[in-house]
Design a protein around this motif. Sequence first.
Motif, PDB file in Angstrom:
ATOM      1  N   GLY A  92      43.404  34.527  29.795  1.00  0.00           N
ATOM      2  CA  GLY A  92      44.013  33.142  30.228  1.00  0.00           C
ATOM      3  C   GLY A  92      44.702  32.104  31.675  1.00  0.00           C
ATOM      4  O   GLY A  92      44.865  31.593  32.031  1.00  0.00           O
ATOM      5  N   LYS A  93      45.859  32.760  31.034  1.00  0.00           N
ATOM      6  CA  LYS A  93      46.473  32.681  32.067  1.00  0.00           C
ATOM      7  C   LYS A  93      46.663  33.031  33.409  1.00  0.00           C
ATOM      8  O   LYS A  93      47.073  32.162  34.439  1.00  0.00           O
ATOM      9  CB  LYS A  93      48.534  34.091  32.122  1.00  0.00           C
ATOM     10  N   MET A  94      45.055  34.153  33.326  1.00  0.00           N
ATOM     11  CA  MET A  94      45.127  34.818  35.126  1.00  0.00           C
ATOM     12  C   MET A  94      44.103  33.712  35.352  1.00  0.00           C
ATOM     13  O   MET A  94      44.257  33.146  36.530  1.00  0.00           O
ATOM     14  CB  MET A  94      43.902  35.581  35.021  1.00  0.00           C
ATOM     15  N   ILE A  95      43.532  33.108  34.307  1.00  0.00           N
ATOM     16  CA  ILE A  95      42.403  31.787  35.453  1.00  0.00           C
ATOM     17  C   ILE A  95      42.879  30.476  35.355  1.00  0.00           C
ATOM     18  O   ILE A  95      42.767  30.029  36.412  1.00  0.00           O
ATOM     19  CB  ILE A  95      41.513  31.633  34.072  1.00  0.00           C
ATOM     20  N   ILE A  96      43.730  30.601  34.591  1.00  0.00           N
ATOM     21  CA  ILE A  96      45.024  29.082  35.216  1.00  0.00           C
ATOM     22  C   ILE A  96      45.489  29.064  35.850  1.00  0.00           C
ATOM     23  O   ILE A  96      45.068  28.302  36.545  1.00  0.00           O
ATOM     24  CB  ILE A  96      46.063  28.505  34.089  1.00  0.00           C
ATOM     25  N   GLU A  97      46.310  30.182  36.034  1.00  0.00           N
ATOM     26  CA  GLU A  97      46.681  30.467  37.317  1.00  0.00           C
ATOM     27  C   GLU A  97      46.692  30.333  38.634  1.00  0.00           C
ATOM     28  O   GLU A  97      46.429  29.524  40.328  1.00  0.00           O
ATOM     29  CB  GLU A  97      48.006  32.125  37.288  1.00  0.00           C
ATOM     30  N   CYS A  98      44.921  30.715  38.599  1.00  0.00           N
ATOM     31  CA  CYS A  98      43.626  30.571  40.189  1.00  0.00           C
ATOM     32  C   CYS A  98      43.426  29.340  39.529  1.00  0.00           C
ATOM     33  O   CYS A  98      43.931  29.196  41.243  1.00  0.00           O
ATOM     34  CB  CYS A  98      43.229  31.842  39.551  1.00  0.00           C
ATOM     35  N   ILE A  99      43.134  28.724  39.098  1.00  0.00           N
ATOM     36  CA  ILE A  99      42.091  27.400  39.105  1.00  0.00           C
ATOM     37  C   ILE A  99      43.993  26.287  40.031  1.00  0.00           C
ATOM     38  O   ILE A  99      43.954  25.761  40.395  1.00  0.00           O
ATOM     39  CB  ILE A  99      42.606  26.585  37.528  1.00  0.00           C
ATOM     40  N   LYS A 100      45.151  26.558  39.303  1.00  0.00           N
ATOM     41  CA  LYS A 100      46.099  25.953  40.075  1.00  0.00           C
ATOM     42  C   LYS A 100      46.175  26.197  41.068  1.00  0.00           C
ATOM     43  O   LYS A 100      46.412  24.755  41.982  1.00  0.00           O
ATOM     44  CB  LYS A 100      47.585  26.090  39.029  1.00  0.00           C
ATOM     45  N   GLU A 101      45.718  27.409  41.876  1.00  0.00           N
ATOM     46  CA  GLU A 101      46.480  28.383  43.119  1.00  0.00           C
ATOM     47  C   GLU A 101      45.172  27.681  43.894  1.00  0.00           C
ATOM     48  O   GLU A 101      45.073  27.251  45.211  1.00  0.00           O
ATOM     49  CB  GLU A 101      46.683  29.406  43.034  1.00  0.00           C
ATOM     50  N   GLU A 178      37.121  43.413  46.731  1.00  0.00           N
ATOM     51  CA  GLU A 178      37.341  43.212  47.802  1.00  0.00           C
ATOM     52  C   GLU A 178      35.700  42.004  48.160  1.00  0.00           C
ATOM     53  O   GLU A 178      35.891  41.124  49.282  1.00  0.00           O
ATOM     54  CB  GLU A 178      37.339  44.263  49.471  1.00  0.00           C
ATOM     55  N   LYS A 179      34.854  41.915  47.812  1.00  0.00           N
ATOM     56  CA  LYS A 179      33.740  41.343  48.193  1.00  0.00           C
ATOM     57  C   LYS A 179      33.949  39.939  47.430  1.00  0.00           C
ATOM     58  O   LYS A 179      32.807  38.346  47.430  1.00  0.00           O
ATOM     59  CB  LYS A 179      32.592  42.103  47.983  1.00  0.00           C
ATOM     60  N   LEU A 180      34.326  39.699  46.104  1.00  0.00           N
ATOM     61  CA  LEU A 180      34.396  38.147  45.731  1.00  0.00           C
ATOM     62  C   LEU A 180      35.313  37.335  46.486  1.00  0.00           C
ATOM     63  O   LEU A 180      35.329  36.113  45.386  1.00  0.00           O
ATOM     64  CB  LEU A 180      34.781  38.712  43.926  1.00  0.00           C
ATOM     65  N   SER A 181      36.254  37.826  46.568  1.00  0.00           N
ATOM     66  CA  SER A 181      37.066  37.161  47.398  1.00  0.00           C
ATOM     67  C   SER A 181      37.850  36.047  46.391  1.00  0.00           C
ATOM     68  O   SER A 181      37.943  36.885  45.252  1.00  0.00           O
ATOM     69  CB  SER A 181      36.385  34.985  47.931  1.00  0.00           C
ATOM     70  N   GLY A 182      37.509  34.723  46.139  1.00  0.00           N
ATOM     71  CA  GLY A 182      38.322  33.626  45.832  1.00  0.00           C
ATOM     72  C   GLY A 182      38.514  33.990  44.160  1.00  0.00           C
ATOM     73  O   GLY A 182      38.854  33.058  42.598  1.00  0.00           O
ATOM     74  N   LYS A 183      36.975  34.432  43.239  1.00  0.00           N
ATOM     75  CA  LYS A 183      36.380  34.419  42.370  1.00  0.00           C
ATOM     76  C   LYS A 183      36.681  35.241  40.957  1.00  0.00           C
ATOM     77  O   LYS A 183      36.402  35.123  40.144  1.00  0.00           O
ATOM     78  CB  LYS A 183      34.618  33.827  42.735  1.00  0.00           C
ATOM     79  N   ALA A 184      37.020  36.455  41.529  1.00  0.00           N
ATOM     80  CA  ALA A 184      37.625  37.988  41.273  1.00  0.00           C
ATOM     81  C   ALA A 184      38.723  37.460  40.414  1.00  0.00           C
ATOM     82  O   ALA A 184      38.547  37.783  39.503  1.00  0.00           O
ATOM     83  CB  ALA A 184      37.980  38.583  42.466  1.00  0.00           C
ATOM     84  N   GLU A 185      39.378  36.413  40.575  1.00  0.00           N
ATOM     85  CA  GLU A 185      40.806  36.275  39.783  1.00  0.00           C
ATOM     86  C   GLU A 185      40.031  35.694  38.276  1.00  0.00           C
ATOM     87  O   GLU A 185      40.540  36.630  37.738  1.00  0.00           O
ATOM     88  CB  GLU A 185      41.981  35.593  40.344  1.00  0.00           C
ATOM     89  N   ILE A 186      39.064  34.856  38.134  1.00  0.00           N
ATOM     90  CA  ILE A 186      39.246  34.213  37.594  1.00  0.00           C
ATOM     91  C   ILE A 186      38.002  35.031  36.482  1.00  0.00           C
ATOM     92  O   ILE A 186      37.913  35.273  34.838  1.00  0.00           O
ATOM     93  CB  ILE A 186      37.911  32.560  37.714  1.00  0.00           C
ATOM     94  N   PHE A 187      36.975  36.038  36.929  1.00  0.00           N
ATOM     95  CA  PHE A 187      36.460  36.897  36.517  1.00  0.00           C
ATOM     96  C   PHE A 187      37.181  37.758  36.032  1.00  0.00           C
ATOM     97  O   PHE A 187      36.357  38.336  34.619  1.00  0.00           O
ATOM     98  CB  PHE A 187      34.944  37.258  37.674  1.00  0.00           C
TER      99      PHE A 187
END
Length: 206
Positions: A92-101, A178-187
């Motif tokens: 959850g922390k990973m997803i929330i931080e990526c959304i904020k970023e 390397e191929k998923l760009s910014g979606k990788a952290e949420i995934f």
Amino acid sequence: MTLDFSFAFLITNLLLGVGLAMDAFSVSIANALNEPNMKKTKVFGVAGTYAFFQFAMPMIGWICVHTIAEKFTAFQKFIPWIALILLLYIGGKMIIECIKERKEGECEVGSEGEKSGTVLTFGSLMIQGIATSIDALSVGFTIAEYNTVTALVAGLIIAVVTLAICLCGLLIGKKVGEKLSGKAEIFGGIILIGIGIEIFVKGVFF
């Protein structure tokens, strides 16, 4: 002291290692998705950490079976809950931080045009190591009849298998990340949450 290092012993513990390493394998992929530029030294450090915990937990379980078996049995029912809470927190922390970023335009690319992501910290790694291996405490019952040396060898086999599998997971995650760009952290966060739910359901309902 009788030592039984038969072919059956080897196969049993190799398969046990594979089964126990699956959660750590998935988490390894998630971490590498989040940090595709992870250095080789850190890759081995992360895989080695998971291997250490997968060695330590069965040994702690084995010790508990031989010392405080009754209390250990009572504690077992809390294991799925602990894994669920820890992995929900990290994922959850990973997803929330990526959304904020992403709202601030920082999650997809870094200062040099590379995916930045959230770097895996030592604290997060320790939590992941505990969460993905805590169910291995129950293996203490599986190897309860082993003597000290045999139990240590079994634990080492499990650790080596975990190390190899997690290294594969990290390499796969780095390639895909390397191929998923910014979606990788949420995934990656979704993977961690999914693993927590899987451990909980398996531990409580099966």
